[in-house]
Write an enzyme that holds these catalytic residues in place. Structure first.
Site, short mmCIF file in Angstrom:
data_model
loop_
_atom_site.label_atom_id
_atom_site.label_comp_id
_atom_site.label_asym_id
_atom_site.label_seq_id
_atom_site.Cartn_x
_atom_site.Cartn_y
_atom_site.Cartn_z
N LEU A 12 0.89 -1.21 0.08
CA LEU A 12 0.23 0.19 -0.24
C LEU A 12 0.76 1.27 -0.05
CD1 LEU A 12 -2.59 -1.25 2.57
CD2 LEU A 12 -3.03 -0.82 -0.07
N GLY A 15 6.62 4.53 3.80
CA GLY A 15 6.87 5.28 4.68
C GLY A 15 8.27 5.74 5.33
N MET A 17 9.43 5.07 8.17
CA MET A 17 9.94 4.06 8.85
C MET A 17 9.92 2.43 8.07
SD MET A 17 8.44 2.83 12.56
CE MET A 17 7.33 1.77 12.12
N GLY A 18 9.27 2.35 7.03
CA GLY A 18 8.83 1.27 6.65
C GLY A 18 7.97 0.94 5.44
N LYS A 34 3.05 -3.50 8.86
CA LYS A 34 4.03 -2.49 8.79
C LYS A 34 5.44 -3.36 8.64
CE LYS A 34 6.31 1.60 8.34
NZ LYS A 34 5.63 2.66 7.81
N ASP A 129 0.79 13.97 17.13
CA ASP A 129 0.37 14.53 15.63
C ASP A 129 -1.11 14.11 15.49
OD1 ASP A 129 0.72 15.56 13.19
OD2 ASP A 129 1.29 13.82 12.28
#
Length: 615
Positions: A12, A15, A17-18, A34, A129
């Protein structure tokens, strides 16, 4: 192709981080998996923090959040699987479909988010966030996504074990004052962000403006200005003003919010509930095929790469597209990098085919402010008041945003040997050749209470990149400067250690050390951290076996070829009576034997400190 017990359906996204994969559990539950990037997985400190925060997320248990359904933080490629939340984002509903929500819905939203944040905080996490795109709306109440895991990356970077060029963590328009200043965050920071989210839910806009009006200006308003609560229903005013208190100690706790806020059933407007029903029907249709694959779909293919995670070619039949779009909402949240989510069944423009109702909005942005400032003056400008451009002794900076006469639309910074002063100036007049500012307010003083308001300022345009600045008898040239949340040039970023000086300290040289860490951020925030260690001395000045450790930070006052920083501010947790606070400095990168060397010059006639990158 599988990761743990989950069968991968497609990839999908990627990012910071992964990589994020759409997957199914053995029981047919839809999840987002993830998989951590190999370069992060290779760092032991990251793995430890990642494991601690996955465990904390598991303790949250999905109460008002997306639940963790599985993980393996010890795998060669660490991974975590998070459940799918069946609902659109608050940003989608308010910004694209429905517009501002009713007062009763906003109250119930506040209660649900406060309850979810309370669970997050109890688990030892701070969201950091919270914004409309990270709040998903379901029939049973709101759900929070995109939290906790991002801290694993960020904290490693702060400790100097990972060089990063990322910006300040958070989203302009939905940050807290302490977040803007780069201070340590507590649960009270999330409560402030909750207040901003509620303003958006009730009015369709952020209370401090959007990035469209200038990222740095927005962040400055968050730190120093009162929120714009125009059009906010009076019944919500007291609640939201309490959440948006500048002092963290003055904000209500999440428990107090839950106890005092009423909950309405059904909590969402009828047309939003109808859309949720249509979405659920699509999802059931997509999942109706045994094994989770629509009839005629090819089986997913892929391979496990050496980078620490599989690459999967997703199937593309029509009946799968609605499901893939829906799960993207959660998957991008797990990636902790994407700032928006799409409603399943929407087109590329974010609208359901054949539907056009709802107000045109993008991320809560409101139209840019009207004003009289010519476009050529907008942006940031910097100059040297004393000394030269290569060796400044005093500098000044002004950042101008649009606004009418009388608006305080200019942020100024002045840095001298012993102080950094920052504030806002009121626009008097503007034409194509000249902009004039009058009275100013001091908003930041380092050291505290040492600054006076800037005097009357006149800026005359000399070329697209050059202004002539005058204030009383002072006159100098300003040049265009970078602006935004990422103004520190990449060459400065990272951890640096002092060059050994055995000629000065002899056999004690190994006991003397200074470490400098430079992080990304906007002007006005603490982007430089210092740590000094040296032996304590006795009454005769001779070194003793005891070691002194001193920590301090410095606020960024100017960016460009040189970084200008204000006086060092002590870290109370790492300070000793023998520590000394240094004055303002400027930083420069020079080549040395094929490698970069960081020079830190005091704003006086003295030799610089020399630092090499930590290996």
């Amino acid at each position: 192709m599988r990761i743990g017990p989950f069968r991968l359906v497609g990839r999908l996204g990627v990012g910071g981080m992964g990589r994020v994969f759409l997957a199914r559990s053995a029981g047919g539950r839809t999840v987002a998996v993830k998989v951590v990037h190999a370069e992060l997985a290779a760092r032991d400190e990251f793995r430890r923090r990642f494991a601690r925060e996955v465990a904390a997320l598991e303790r949250v248990g999905g109460a008002g959040t997306a639940p963790v359904l599985g993980s393996d933080t010890g795998a060669e490629a660490p991974w975590v699987a998070i459940g799918y939340v069946p609902g659109p984002s608050l940003r989608t509903v308010v910004g694209d479909e429905h517009g501002p929500l009713p007062t009763e819905t906003v109250r119930t939203l506040a209660s649900g988010l406060a309850r979810a944040l309370g669970h997050v905080h109890t688990a030892g996490l701070v969201h950091r966030d919270l914004k409309p795109s990270n709040v998903l709306l379901t029939v049973d109440g709101p759900r929070i996504v995109d939290f906790g895991i991002a801290r694993a990356v960020d904290t490693v970077a702060e400790d100097g074990d990972l060089t990063t060029t990322g910006a300040v963590v958070g989203s302009p328009g939905f940050m807290s004052p302490e977040q803007v200043r780069g201070e340590r965050l507590t649960p009270a920071s999330d409560v402030f962000c909750l207040g901003s989210v509620l303003v958006y839910a009730a009015t369709g806009r952020s209370p401090f403006g959007s990035a469209d009006s200038g990222v740095h200006a927005t962040m400055f308003r968050i730190a120093h200005d009162e929120p714009d609560l125009t059009d906010l229903p009076p019944a919500l005013s007291g609640l939201i003003r309490a959440c948006l208190a500048k002092d963290p100690a003055a904000r209500p706790s999440t428990g107090e919010l839950v106890e005092t806020l009423p909950v309405t059933e059904p909590w969402l407007p009828a047309d939003v509930l109808a859309r949720l029903g249509r979405h659920a029907a699509r999802l059931l249709e997509a999942e109706a095929v045994p094994g989770g694959t629509a009839a005629g779909d090819p089986a997913p293919t892929g391979s496990t790469g050496a980078g620490g995670g599989p690459t999967v070619t997703p199937p593309r039949p029509r009946r799968r597209r609605a499901l893939l779009a829906a799960v993207t909402v959660l998957a991008v949240a797990a990636a902790a990098t994407v700032t928006y989510a799409v409603w399943p069944g929407t087109g590329a423009d974010g609208k359901e085919p054949g539907r056009g109702k709802g107000k045109e909005r993008t991320g809560g942005a409101s139209p840019g402010p009207a004003g009289i400032v010519p476009a050529a003056f907008l942006g940031a400008w910097e100059g040297v008041l004393q000394g030269g451009e290569d060796h400044p002794r005093e500098t000044a900076r002004i950042e101008i945003t649009q606004g009418p006469a009388g608006a305080k639309n200019a942020v100024y910074v002045q840095v001298s040997e012993s102080r950094l002063c920052m504030g806002r100036s009121r626009l008097v007049s503007a034409d194509e050749d000249e902009v004039v500012y009058g009275e100013s307010d001091v908003t930041t003083s380092v050291p505290a209470a040492r600054c006076t308001p800037a005097a009357h300022q006149t800026l005359a345009l000399r070329s697209p990149d050059v202004l002539e600045w005058t204030s009383g008898a002072a006159r100098t040239t300003f040049r265009k400067a970078p602006t935004g949340t990422s103004v520190v040039p990449a060459r400065f970023l990272g951890a640096w250690q002092n060059v050994p000086r055995p000629e000065v300290y002899g056999d004690q040289d190994g006991r003397y050390g200074t470490w400098v860490t430079v992080t990304q951020g906007p002007v006005g925030t603490r982007v430089v951290r210092f740590r000094d260690v040296f032996p304590r001395t006795d009454e005769d000045g001779a070194p003793t076996p005891e070691t002194v450790s001193c920590g301090s930070t410095a606020v960024l006052g100017g960016a460009g070829n040189l970084l200008v920083i204000g006086p060092q501010v002590r870290d109370p947790a790492a300070w000793d009576s023998e520590c000394a606070e240094n004055g303002s400095s400027y930083l420069e990168i020079v080549p040395w034997k094929g490698k970069d060397r960081l020079l830190v010059y005091p704003m006086v006639d003295a030799e610089p400190g020399e630092y090499q990158r930590r290996s």
